[in-house]
Design a protein around this motif. Structure first.
Motif, PDB file in Angstrom:
ATOM      1  N   SER A 204      20.177   3.550  13.088  1.00  0.00           N
ATOM      2  CA  SER A 204      20.233   4.005  11.698  1.00  0.00           C
ATOM      3  C   SER A 204      20.348   2.833  10.738  1.00  0.00           C
ATOM      4  CB  SER A 204      21.412   4.952  11.495  1.00  0.00           C
ATOM      5  OG  SER A 204      21.244   6.109  12.260  1.00  0.00           O
ATOM      6  N   VAL A 205      21.144   1.863  11.079  1.00  0.00           N
ATOM      7  CA  VAL A 205      21.298   0.685  10.223  1.00  0.00           C
ATOM      8  C   VAL A 205      19.992  -0.097  10.158  1.00  0.00           C
ATOM      9  CG1 VAL A 205      22.470  -1.544  10.032  1.00  0.00           C
ATOM     10  CG2 VAL A 205      23.796   0.505  10.504  1.00  0.00           C
TER      11      VAL A 205
ATOM     12  N   ALA B  21      15.172  -1.619   6.982  1.00  0.00           N
ATOM     13  CA  ALA B  21      13.722  -1.624   6.806  1.00  0.00           C
ATOM     14  C   ALA B  21      13.332  -0.861   5.541  1.00  0.00           C
ATOM     15  CB  ALA B  21      13.046  -1.009   8.027  1.00  0.00           C
ATOM     16  N   THR B  22      13.975   0.276   5.311  1.00  0.00           N
ATOM     17  CA  THR B  22      13.687   1.072   4.119  1.00  0.00           C
ATOM     18  C   THR B  22      14.078   0.317   2.854  1.00  0.00           C
ATOM     19  OG1 THR B  22      14.029   3.104   5.355  1.00  0.00           O
ATOM     20  CG2 THR B  22      14.126   3.273   2.969  1.00  0.00           C
TER      21      THR B  22
ATOM     22  N   ALA C 133      12.373  -2.609  -2.008  1.00  0.00           N
ATOM     23  CA  ALA C 133      12.382  -3.820  -2.831  1.00  0.00           C
ATOM     24  C   ALA C 133      10.964  -4.327  -3.063  1.00  0.00           C
ATOM     25  CB  ALA C 133      13.233  -4.896  -2.169  1.00  0.00           C
ATOM     26  N   GLU C 134      10.136  -4.308  -2.032  1.00  0.00           N
ATOM     27  CA  GLU C 134       8.752  -4.732  -2.184  1.00  0.00           C
ATOM     28  C   GLU C 134       7.963  -3.746  -3.043  1.00  0.00           C
ATOM     29  OE1 GLU C 134       7.084  -5.320   1.677  1.00  0.00           O
ATOM     30  OE2 GLU C 134       8.625  -6.777   2.238  1.00  0.00           O
ATOM     31  N   ALA C 135       8.187  -2.477  -2.827  1.00  0.00           N
ATOM     32  CA  ALA C 135       7.449  -1.454  -3.571  1.00  0.00           C
ATOM     33  C   ALA C 135       7.846  -1.424  -5.039  1.00  0.00           C
ATOM     34  CB  ALA C 135       7.675  -0.081  -2.941  1.00  0.00           C
ATOM     35  N   LYS C 136       9.064  -1.822  -5.335  1.00  0.00           N
ATOM     36  CA  LYS C 136       9.535  -1.813  -6.720  1.00  0.00           C
ATOM     37  C   LYS C 136       8.668  -2.708  -7.590  1.00  0.00           C
ATOM     38  CE  LYS C 136      12.903  -4.391  -7.855  1.00  0.00           C
ATOM     39  NZ  LYS C 136      12.973  -5.331  -8.925  1.00  0.00           N
ATOM     40  N   ASP C 137       8.359  -3.901  -7.106  1.00  0.00           N
ATOM     41  CA  ASP C 137       7.545  -4.824  -7.881  1.00  0.00           C
ATOM     42  C   ASP C 137       6.119  -4.296  -8.067  1.00  0.00           C
ATOM     43  OD1 ASP C 137       9.727  -6.528  -8.038  1.00  0.00           O
ATOM     44  OD2 ASP C 137       9.113  -7.689  -6.286  1.00  0.00           O
ATOM     45  N   SER C 138       5.544  -3.765  -7.009  1.00  0.00           N
ATOM     46  CA  SER C 138       4.188  -3.224  -7.104  1.00  0.00           C
ATOM     47  C   SER C 138       4.141  -1.993  -8.003  1.00  0.00           C
ATOM     48  CB  SER C 138       3.656  -2.865  -5.716  1.00  0.00           C
ATOM     49  OG  SER C 138       3.555  -4.021  -4.925  1.00  0.00           O
ATOM     50  N   THR C 139       5.148  -1.163  -7.913  1.00  0.00           N
ATOM     51  CA  THR C 139       5.215   0.025  -8.760  1.00  0.00           C
ATOM     52  C   THR C 139       5.370  -0.362 -10.225  1.00  0.00           C
ATOM     53  OG1 THR C 139       6.199   1.258  -6.943  1.00  0.00           O
ATOM     54  CG2 THR C 139       6.398   2.217  -9.127  1.00  0.00           C
ATOM     55  N   ALA C 140       6.207  -1.350 -10.495  1.00  0.00           N
ATOM     56  CA  ALA C 140       6.376  -1.828 -11.874  1.00  0.00           C
ATOM     57  C   ALA C 140       5.065  -2.404 -12.402  1.00  0.00           C
ATOM     58  CB  ALA C 140       7.482  -2.876 -11.928  1.00  0.00           C
TER      59      ALA C 140
ATOM     60  N   GLN D 213       0.236   0.337   0.079  1.00  0.00           N
ATOM     61  CA  GLN D 213      -0.294   1.038   1.255  1.00  0.00           C
ATOM     62  C   GLN D 213       0.396   0.599   2.540  1.00  0.00           C
ATOM     63  OE1 GLN D 213      -4.544   0.432   0.881  1.00  0.00           O
ATOM     64  NE2 GLN D 213      -4.815   2.546   0.223  1.00  0.00           N
ATOM     65  N   LYS D 214       1.224  -0.415   2.467  1.00  0.00           N
ATOM     66  CA  LYS D 214       1.995  -0.832   3.637  1.00  0.00           C
ATOM     67  C   LYS D 214       3.050   0.213   3.997  1.00  0.00           C
ATOM     68  CE  LYS D 214       1.442  -5.727   2.682  1.00  0.00           C
ATOM     69  NZ  LYS D 214       2.099  -6.952   2.239  1.00  0.00           N
ATOM     70  N   ILE D 215       3.326   1.093   3.056  1.00  0.00           N
ATOM     71  CA  ILE D 215       4.284   2.177   3.280  1.00  0.00           C
ATOM     72  C   ILE D 215       3.467   3.440   3.573  1.00  0.00           C
ATOM     73  CG2 ILE D 215       6.209   3.481   2.314  1.00  0.00           C
ATOM     74  CD1 ILE D 215       6.604   1.122   0.353  1.00  0.00           C
ATOM     75  N   PRO D 216       3.355   3.812   4.838  1.00  0.00           N
ATOM     76  CA  PRO D 216       2.459   4.924   5.192  1.00  0.00           C
ATOM     77  C   PRO D 216       2.881   6.273   4.623  1.00  0.00           C
ATOM     78  CG  PRO D 216       3.682   4.172   7.124  1.00  0.00           C
ATOM     79  CD  PRO D 216       4.011   3.231   6.003  1.00  0.00           C
ATOM     80  N   GLU D 217       4.144   6.428   4.303  1.00  0.00           N
ATOM     81  CA  GLU D 217       4.622   7.722   3.812  1.00  0.00           C
ATOM     82  C   GLU D 217       4.060   8.075   2.435  1.00  0.00           C
ATOM     83  OE1 GLU D 217       6.695   5.319   4.933  1.00  0.00           O
ATOM     84  OE2 GLU D 217       7.447   6.168   6.800  1.00  0.00           O
ATOM     85  N   ILE D 218       3.592   7.094   1.676  1.00  0.00           N
ATOM     86  CA  ILE D 218       3.126   7.381   0.320  1.00  0.00           C
ATOM     87  C   ILE D 218       1.615   7.228   0.157  1.00  0.00           C
ATOM     88  CG2 ILE D 218       5.336   6.794  -0.748  1.00  0.00           C
ATOM     89  CD1 ILE D 218       4.091   4.122  -1.587  1.00  0.00           C
ATOM     90  N   ASN D 219       0.884   7.125   1.251  1.00  0.00           N
ATOM     91  CA  ASN D 219      -0.571   6.939   1.161  1.00  0.00           C
ATOM     92  C   ASN D 219      -1.274   8.111   0.479  1.00  0.00           C
ATOM     93  OD1 ASN D 219      -0.759   4.352   2.150  1.00  0.00           O
ATOM     94  ND2 ASN D 219      -1.053   5.010   4.258  1.00  0.00           N
TER      95      ASN D 219
END
Length: 151
Positions: free
Chosen positions: A38-39, A44-45, A50-57, A102-108
């Motif tokens: 779980s940890v 990983a999440t 953190a990576e997605a935050k920059d791309s989303t912004a 797209q590196k995050i498969p859950e949001i493709n």
């Protein structure tokens, strides 16, 4: 019951405590692997967020700039030539941000819907805004004396 009568009070108290402590150690040992898993998932999440935050912004900023350019192009003829460049620039920026996300498969699925909507907006802006408010139709607005359009 006679077994309890023969034991001292200290032993009668210590025995259940020791038994519970042993059960707790067994439960912790068995749950330790799940806890570590779980940890690791949480780490990983957190990294992905953190990576997605920059791309989303970057996506949000680029879309906002694109929409503002389209609005200015409608009301200010001097902004009209910059609209096409702004649309191209925003499209390239958004495509790069989408590739990162797209590196995050859950949001493709959501990314594909976003890409479709973005391309529809860009095509609409190019086909409609640039055509309607371009040089070819400016004389028509003067002819009908539409006071809100400044050609």
């Amino acid at each position: 019951m006679s077994l309890l009568k023969d034991m001292s009070v200290k032993l009668q108290i210590a025995l259940p405590v020791i038994f519970i402590a042993i059960l707790l150690c067994i439960a912790l040992f068995m749950g330790r692997s799940n806890l570590i898993e779980s940890v690791d998932k949480m780490n990983a999440t957190t990294s992905q967020v953190a990576e997605a935050k920059d791309s989303t912004a970057m996506l949000i900023s680029s879309i906002y700039a694109m929409r503002v350019s389209a609005i200015y192009a409608i009301y200010d003829k001097k902004s009209l030539p910059r609209l096409s460049k702004s649309l191209d620039s925003s499209e390239l920026t958004n495509q790069a941000a989408i590739l990162q996300l797209q590196k995050i498969p859950e949001i493709n699925k959501e990314l594909e819907l976003f890409r479709t909507a973005m391309l529809a907006y860009i095509n609409f802006s190019r086909d409609t805004v640039l055509d309607i408010f371009g040089e070819k139709t400016c004389w028509q607005y003067r002819r009908f004396r539409v006071s809100t359009v400044h050609c």
